[in-house]
Design a protein around this motif. Structure first.
Motif, PDB file in Angstrom:
ATOM      1  N   HIS A  35       1.168  -1.175  -0.156  1.00 34.76           N
ATOM      2  CA  HIS A  35       0.269   0.138   0.428  1.00 34.76           C
ATOM      3  C   HIS A  35       0.682   1.411   0.054  1.00 34.76           C
ATOM      4  CE1 HIS A  35      -3.699  -2.346   1.086  1.00 34.76           C
ATOM      5  NE2 HIS A  35      -2.980  -2.760   1.926  1.00 34.76           N
ATOM      6  N   ASN A  36       0.342   2.782  -0.496  1.00 33.00           N
ATOM      7  CA  ASN A  36       1.068   3.910  -0.293  1.00 33.00           C
ATOM      8  C   ASN A  36       0.692   4.190   1.010  1.00 33.00           C
ATOM      9  OD1 ASN A  36       1.728   3.808  -3.395  1.00 33.00           O
ATOM     10  ND2 ASN A  36      -0.375   4.720  -4.074  1.00 33.00           N
ATOM     11  N   ARG A  37       1.531   5.330   1.007  1.00 29.19           N
ATOM     12  CA  ARG A  37       1.318   5.980   2.351  1.00 29.19           C
ATOM     13  C   ARG A  37       1.107   7.260   2.014  1.00 29.19           C
ATOM     14  NH1 ARG A  37       6.318   7.945   4.015  1.00 29.19           N
ATOM     15  NH2 ARG A  37       8.482   7.237   3.716  1.00 29.19           N
ATOM     16  N   GLY A  38       1.496   8.235   3.024  1.00 29.53           N
ATOM     17  CA  GLY A  38       1.288   9.588   3.005  1.00 29.53           C
ATOM     18  C   GLY A  38       2.626  10.404   2.957  1.00 29.53           C
ATOM     19  N   CYS A  39       3.340  11.239   2.248  1.00 24.81           N
ATOM     20  CA  CYS A  39       4.399  11.496   2.348  1.00 24.81           C
ATOM     21  C   CYS A  39       4.812  12.492   3.413  1.00 24.81           C
ATOM     22  CB  CYS A  39       4.538  12.696   1.223  1.00 24.81           C
ATOM     23  SG  CYS A  39       6.226  13.148   0.896  1.00 24.81           S
ATOM     24  N   GLN A  40       5.962  11.632   4.658  1.00 27.58           N
ATOM     25  CA  GLN A  40       7.167  12.654   5.682  1.00 27.58           C
ATOM     26  C   GLN A  40       7.173  13.594   4.960  1.00 27.58           C
ATOM     27  OE1 GLN A  40       8.307   8.759   7.324  1.00 27.58           O
ATOM     28  NE2 GLN A  40       6.789   8.740   8.288  1.00 27.58           N
ATOM     29  N   VAL A  41       7.081  15.123   6.015  1.00 27.12           N
ATOM     30  CA  VAL A  41       8.208  16.412   5.831  1.00 27.12           C
ATOM     31  C   VAL A  41       8.658  16.736   6.897  1.00 27.12           C
ATOM     32  CG1 VAL A  41       8.224  18.362   4.995  1.00 27.12           C
ATOM     33  CG2 VAL A  41       6.094  16.824   4.019  1.00 27.12           C
ATOM     34  N   LEU A  42       9.550  17.160   6.763  1.00 31.21           N
ATOM     35  CA  LEU A  42      10.540  17.971   8.462  1.00 31.21           C
ATOM     36  C   LEU A  42      10.706  19.394   7.182  1.00 31.21           C
ATOM     37  CD1 LEU A  42      11.463  17.739  10.739  1.00 31.21           C
ATOM     38  CD2 LEU A  42      13.475  16.354   9.993  1.00 31.21           C
ATOM     39  N   CYS A  43      10.666  20.027   8.744  1.00 30.81           N
ATOM     40  CA  CYS A  43      10.552  21.714   8.158  1.00 30.81           C
ATOM     41  C   CYS A  43      11.945  21.955   9.487  1.00 30.81           C
ATOM     42  CB  CYS A  43       8.706  22.690   8.270  1.00 30.81           C
ATOM     43  SG  CYS A  43       8.458  21.808   7.474  1.00 30.81           S
ATOM     44  N   ILE A  44      12.898  22.196   8.776  1.00 29.43           N
ATOM     45  CA  ILE A  44      13.971  22.876  10.350  1.00 29.43           C
ATOM     46  C   ILE A  44      14.480  24.746  10.323  1.00 29.43           C
ATOM     47  CG2 ILE A  44      14.955  20.362  10.564  1.00 29.43           C
ATOM     48  CD1 ILE A  44      16.699  20.792   8.881  1.00 29.43           C
ATOM     49  N   SER A  45      14.474  24.561  10.956  1.00 28.22           N
ATOM     50  CA  SER A  45      15.135  26.586  10.893  1.00 28.22           C
ATOM     51  C   SER A  45      16.755  26.023  10.913  1.00 28.22           C
ATOM     52  CB  SER A  45      14.676  27.411  11.378  1.00 28.22           C
ATOM     53  OG  SER A  45      14.572  28.387  11.378  1.00 28.22           O
ATOM     54  N   ASP A  46      17.768  26.883  10.405  1.00 28.09           N
ATOM     55  CA  ASP A  46      19.017  26.459  10.696  1.00 28.09           C
ATOM     56  C   ASP A  46      19.427  26.503  11.744  1.00 28.09           C
ATOM     57  OD1 ASP A  46      21.473  25.492   8.333  1.00 28.09           O
ATOM     58  OD2 ASP A  46      22.222  27.638   9.877  1.00 28.09           O
ATOM     59  N   VAL A  47      19.476  28.042  12.247  1.00 27.15           N
ATOM     60  CA  VAL A  47      19.896  28.280  13.592  1.00 27.15           C
ATOM     61  C   VAL A  47      19.694  27.570  14.398  1.00 27.15           C
ATOM     62  CG1 VAL A  47      20.117  29.765  15.086  1.00 27.15           C
ATOM     63  CG2 VAL A  47      20.573  30.586  12.547  1.00 27.15           C
ATOM     64  N   THR A  48      18.510  26.818  14.911  1.00 23.92           N
ATOM     65  CA  THR A  48      17.822  26.463  15.766  1.00 23.92           C
ATOM     66  C   THR A  48      18.111  25.173  15.774  1.00 23.92           C
ATOM     67  OG1 THR A  48      15.675  27.816  15.956  1.00 23.92           O
ATOM     68  CG2 THR A  48      16.001  25.623  16.954  1.00 23.92           C
ATOM     69  N   PHE A  49      17.845  24.164  14.253  1.00 23.57           N
ATOM     70  CA  PHE A  49      18.431  22.262  13.897  1.00 23.57           C
ATOM     71  C   PHE A  49      19.787  22.435  14.338  1.00 23.57           C
ATOM     72  CE2 PHE A  49      19.862  19.109  11.068  1.00 23.57           C
ATOM     73  CZ  PHE A  49      18.871  18.587  11.360  1.00 23.57           C
ATOM     74  N   MET A  50      20.559  23.684  13.912  1.00 21.79           N
ATOM     75  CA  MET A  50      22.295  22.830  14.148  1.00 21.79           C
ATOM     76  C   MET A  50      22.642  23.642  15.564  1.00 21.79           C
ATOM     77  SD  MET A  50      22.981  22.789  10.946  1.00 21.79           S
ATOM     78  CE  MET A  50      25.148  21.958  11.785  1.00 21.79           C
ATOM     79  N   GLU A  51      21.772  24.558  16.226  1.00 23.12           N
ATOM     80  CA  GLU A  51      22.394  24.407  17.623  1.00 23.12           C
ATOM     81  C   GLU A  51      21.690  23.141  18.669  1.00 23.12           C
ATOM     82  OE1 GLU A  51      19.939  27.713  19.300  1.00 23.12           O
ATOM     83  OE2 GLU A  51      21.530  29.210  18.432  1.00 23.12           O
TER      84      GLU A  51
END
Length: 299
Positions: free
Chosen positions: A174-190
């Motif tokens: 079966h197919n499934r829904g597409c997973q997305v991750l949204c990151i903001s550079d400064v916050t994520f790198m910290e």
């Protein structure tokens, strides 16, 4: 009799959130099937309720980490008053129309990037009045890049389907829904740096890195904004290289240009990233700051 009175309740006297399946996530249906002897009979089968996919979508929204201020971002709301806004909008919609085939077919050119014509680092190195004048002429802030990214992220989660491939090479049933991750550079790198320094044998760091590497679509806002360090450059390379190897898209924006962004994230990572967009999906943009213009109009 009113519709409220007809609603069914559970053992605790509470109304079911879904009246159709009574919160089980499945519907019992009768379907005509043909037996081996050729005789057709009615058979009771379970199929997923419509509320099950809705719950999955809600989980995808939650896991995507879309910032609260953009949780309702849509293409309809995006202002298209300037040439650069029209360029950004048209580029995003064009990519949106190709994203299902990108996910399914995994081409090498699979990503979308918005960068500055003249990077923030270049402008900061200028002196006094020259810097102010140049910034006014070559602004890359407040163009609506993040709004469009988040609208695109919402569309992908709602509309794009994924068919997984098992380790033995066979496809999932079966197919499934597409997973997305949204990151903001400064916050994520910290977060990555803090995780790297924690005393958990690298478990939290590996979880963060794996999440960014393995999610179907990674949306990276303000790429290259974090202050450079050798450690961060290594992390940029690790994530971008892994996505490049497996042909997993990155949708990114940056207020740096090609040269200064390469300085910030490392030339090896930048080479792979720009290779994923190609010339046709990498846009150098500048124009009036919408937030400043809006402020003036309210004066």
């Amino acid at each position: 009799m009113s519709s409220d009175k007809s609603k069914q309740q559970n053992a605790h006297g509470e109304e079911y959130k879904c009246q159709d399946c009574q919160d089980t996530g499945a519907l019992l249906i009768k379907k005509e099937v043909e037996r081996l002897d050729g005789k057709k009979v009615q058979q009771e089968l379970f199929e997923p309720c419509h509320c099950a996919e809705k719950k999955k979508l809600q989980r995808r929204y939650k896991n995507s980490l879309i910032p609260d201020e953009f949780e309702n971002a849509s293409f309809k709301e995006y202002q298209r008053n300037t040439d650069v806004q029209k360029t950004l909008f048209n580029a995003t919609v064009s990519y949106m129309n190709k994203i299902q085939s990108i996910i399914s077919e995994k081409p090498e050119l699979n990503s979308l990037g918005f960068i500055a014509e003249f990077g923030e680092t270049t402008i900061r190195e200028m002196k006094g009045e020259d810097r102010y004048t140049f910034k006014q002429q070559h602004n890359s802030f407040g163009l609506g890049k993040t709004h469009l990214q988040m609208a695109l992220a919402r569309y992908i989660m709602e509309s794009v389907r994924v068919r997984d491939t098992h380790p033995d090479g066979t496809e999932a049933k079966h197919n499934r829904g597409c997973q997305v991750l949204c990151i903001s550079d400064v916050t994520f790198m910290e977060e990555l740096i803090q995780a790297k320094m924690s005393s958990d044998e690298g478990k939290k760091l590996q979880k963060l890195v794996n999440g960014a590497c393995e999610v179907d679509v990674l949306v990276w806002d303000d790429l290259g904004k974090a202050k450079w360090s050798e450690t961060k450059e290594g992390l940029y390379y690790q994530i971008i290289n892994e996505r490049w190897r497996h042909k997993r898209p990155i949708i990114f924006s940056s207020n740096e240009d090609q040269g200064t962004l390469s300085d910030k994230i490392g030339y090896a990572a930048a080479s792979r990233l720009f290779g994923m967009t190609g010339e046709e999906n990498l846009y150098e943009v500048e124009g009036p700051d919408y937030r400043l213009q809006r402020g003036k109009s309210n004066v």
